[in-house]
Write a protein that holds these residues in place. Structure first.
Motif, PDB file in Angstrom:
ATOM      1  N   CYS A 147       0.827  -1.212   0.000  1.00 49.72           N
ATOM      2  CA  CYS A 147       0.000   0.000   0.000  1.00 49.72           C
ATOM      3  C   CYS A 147       0.857   1.256   0.000  1.00 49.72           C
ATOM      4  O   CYS A 147       2.028   1.226   0.328  1.00 49.72           O
ATOM      5  CB  CYS A 147      -0.866   0.055   1.250  1.00 49.72           C
ATOM      6  SG  CYS A 147      -2.215  -1.101   1.227  1.00 49.72           S
ATOM      7  N   ILE A 157      -3.642   5.720   0.989  1.00 48.51           N
ATOM      8  CA  ILE A 157      -3.855   6.520  -0.215  1.00 48.51           C
ATOM      9  C   ILE A 157      -4.173   5.612  -1.396  1.00 48.51           C
ATOM     10  O   ILE A 157      -5.104   5.881  -2.162  1.00 48.51           O
ATOM     11  CB  ILE A 157      -2.617   7.403  -0.498  1.00 48.51           C
ATOM     12  CG1 ILE A 157      -2.414   8.387   0.663  1.00 48.51           C
ATOM     13  CG2 ILE A 157      -2.764   8.142  -1.828  1.00 48.51           C
ATOM     14  CD1 ILE A 157      -1.102   9.138   0.636  1.00 48.51           C
ATOM     15  N   TYR A 158      -3.380   4.550  -1.548  1.00 48.11           N
ATOM     16  CA  TYR A 158      -3.612   3.543  -2.591  1.00 48.11           C
ATOM     17  C   TYR A 158      -3.478   2.160  -1.966  1.00 48.11           C
ATOM     18  O   TYR A 158      -2.537   1.912  -1.208  1.00 48.11           O
ATOM     19  CB  TYR A 158      -2.603   3.656  -3.738  1.00 48.11           C
ATOM     20  CG  TYR A 158      -2.677   4.947  -4.515  1.00 48.11           C
ATOM     21  CD1 TYR A 158      -3.767   5.227  -5.330  1.00 48.11           C
ATOM     22  CD2 TYR A 158      -1.645   5.871  -4.440  1.00 48.11           C
ATOM     23  CE1 TYR A 158      -3.833   6.415  -6.043  1.00 48.11           C
ATOM     24  CE2 TYR A 158      -1.703   7.055  -5.155  1.00 48.11           C
ATOM     25  CZ  TYR A 158      -2.791   7.330  -5.957  1.00 48.11           C
ATOM     26  OH  TYR A 158      -2.861   8.493  -6.665  1.00 48.11           O
ATOM     27  N   THR A 159      -4.386   1.258  -2.315  1.00 46.50           N
ATOM     28  CA  THR A 159      -4.271  -0.135  -1.873  1.00 46.50           C
ATOM     29  C   THR A 159      -3.179  -0.821  -2.690  1.00 46.50           C
ATOM     30  O   THR A 159      -2.707  -0.274  -3.700  1.00 46.50           O
ATOM     31  CB  THR A 159      -5.599  -0.886  -2.084  1.00 46.50           C
ATOM     32  OG1 THR A 159      -5.858  -0.956  -3.484  1.00 46.50           O
ATOM     33  CG2 THR A 159      -6.753  -0.212  -1.345  1.00 46.50           C
ATOM     34  N   GLN A 162      -4.326  -1.102  -6.296  1.00 43.91           N
ATOM     35  CA  GLN A 162      -4.232   0.173  -7.011  1.00 43.91           C
ATOM     36  C   GLN A 162      -2.783   0.515  -7.341  1.00 43.91           C
ATOM     37  O   GLN A 162      -2.492   1.030  -8.422  1.00 43.91           O
ATOM     38  CB  GLN A 162      -4.873   1.292  -6.189  1.00 43.91           C
ATOM     39  CG  GLN A 162      -6.381   1.174  -6.075  1.00 43.91           C
ATOM     40  CD  GLN A 162      -6.953   2.130  -5.036  1.00 43.91           C
ATOM     41  OE1 GLN A 162      -6.347   2.386  -3.993  1.00 43.91           O
ATOM     42  NE2 GLN A 162      -8.149   2.656  -5.328  1.00 43.91           N
ATOM     43  N   MET A 163      -1.872   0.214  -6.413  1.00 43.54           N
ATOM     44  CA  MET A 163      -0.435   0.462  -6.665  1.00 43.54           C
ATOM     45  C   MET A 163       0.062  -0.410  -7.813  1.00 43.54           C
ATOM     46  O   MET A 163       0.828   0.057  -8.669  1.00 43.54           O
ATOM     47  CB  MET A 163       0.387   0.212  -5.400  1.00 43.54           C
ATOM     48  CG  MET A 163       0.227   1.280  -4.339  1.00 43.54           C
ATOM     49  SD  MET A 163       0.759   2.915  -4.864  1.00 43.54           S
ATOM     50  CE  MET A 163       2.521   2.675  -4.972  1.00 43.54           C
ATOM     51  N   ARG A 166      -1.173   1.125 -11.041  1.00 47.22           N
ATOM     52  CA  ARG A 166      -0.400   2.341 -11.342  1.00 47.22           C
ATOM     53  C   ARG A 166       0.974   1.984 -11.909  1.00 47.22           C
ATOM     54  O   ARG A 166       1.445   2.629 -12.841  1.00 47.22           O
ATOM     55  CB  ARG A 166      -0.235   3.202 -10.087  1.00 47.22           C
ATOM     56  CG  ARG A 166      -1.507   3.906  -9.648  1.00 47.22           C
ATOM     57  CD  ARG A 166      -1.331   4.605  -8.312  1.00 47.22           C
ATOM     58  NE  ARG A 166      -0.232   5.535  -8.283  1.00 47.22           N
ATOM     59  CZ  ARG A 166      -0.283   6.822  -8.647  1.00 47.22           C
ATOM     60  NH1 ARG A 166      -1.421   7.335  -9.050  1.00 47.22           N
ATOM     61  NH2 ARG A 166       0.778   7.598  -8.574  1.00 47.22           N
TER      62      ARG A 166
END
Length: 177
Positions: A147, A157-159, A162-163, A166
């Motif tokens: 994370c 901020i980002y799981t 999500q990372m 990205r």
């Protein structure tokens, strides 16, 4: 929730009674070694000092930047994995002295973790492998693996998912290639 052991004190506040809880000579030794380590630019030497004289568990190729401040009373309760970067002027606490009690807690920082400058890590937290902690963050609870977390109060901020997304979309233009 942080994992800490709580000890009640009677009379004056717990910091006033600090040397009833930890030896003056231990604190003096830790303070001296940490002061040398905070200013040395040689990462191998710093890691060796902290492992050898303070009992910290520091993984291979881990970098503690200039002015990082490990706990001066219970540094042996800090564990850092491999290839991790702890940013400038970060404080890692394994104790907290309060008015009517003091608390101790292990700090576990995983491998391949990035902790931004001027962060504070409180006792009893775990930062999972591959996590990123942004600069100036107060780490008051666990950070799951992979994370990105930041802020005060800290939030995710980002799981990890999500990372990963990205990272897939990131197409850097490397200046040295």
């Amino acid at each position: 929730m942080r994992r800490t052991e709580r000890y009640r004190v009677k009379g004056a506040n717990s910091l006033w009674n600090m040397y009833d809880t930890v030896s003056f000579w231990k604190v003096a030794k830790c303070f001296t070694i940490i002061t040398i380590g905070r200013f040395t630019p040689f990462l191998r030497l710093k890691n060796w000092l902290y492992r050898t004289f303070l009992g910290m568990k520091i993984g291979d190729k881990t970098s503690l930047a200039l002015m990082v401040m490990p706990d001066t009373m219970y540094p042996e309760r800090i564990s850092i994995g491999d290839n991790t970067v702890i940013g400038f002027n970060t404080t890692i606490l394994a104790h907290e002295y309060l008015i009517e009690e003091y608390r101790l807690g292990d700090v576990v920082i995983g491998s391949h973790v990035m902790i931004g400058a001027n962060s504070t890590i409180l006792p009893g937290v775990e930062i999972g492998d591959g996590a990123i902690v942004s600069a100036a963050t107060l780490v008051h609870r666990d950070v799951p693996p992979g994370c990105m977390a930041g802020g005060n109060p800290m939030r995710i901020i980002y799981t990890a998912e999500q990372m990963a997304e990205r990272k897939k979309l990131d197409k850097p233009k490397w200046e040295n290639e």
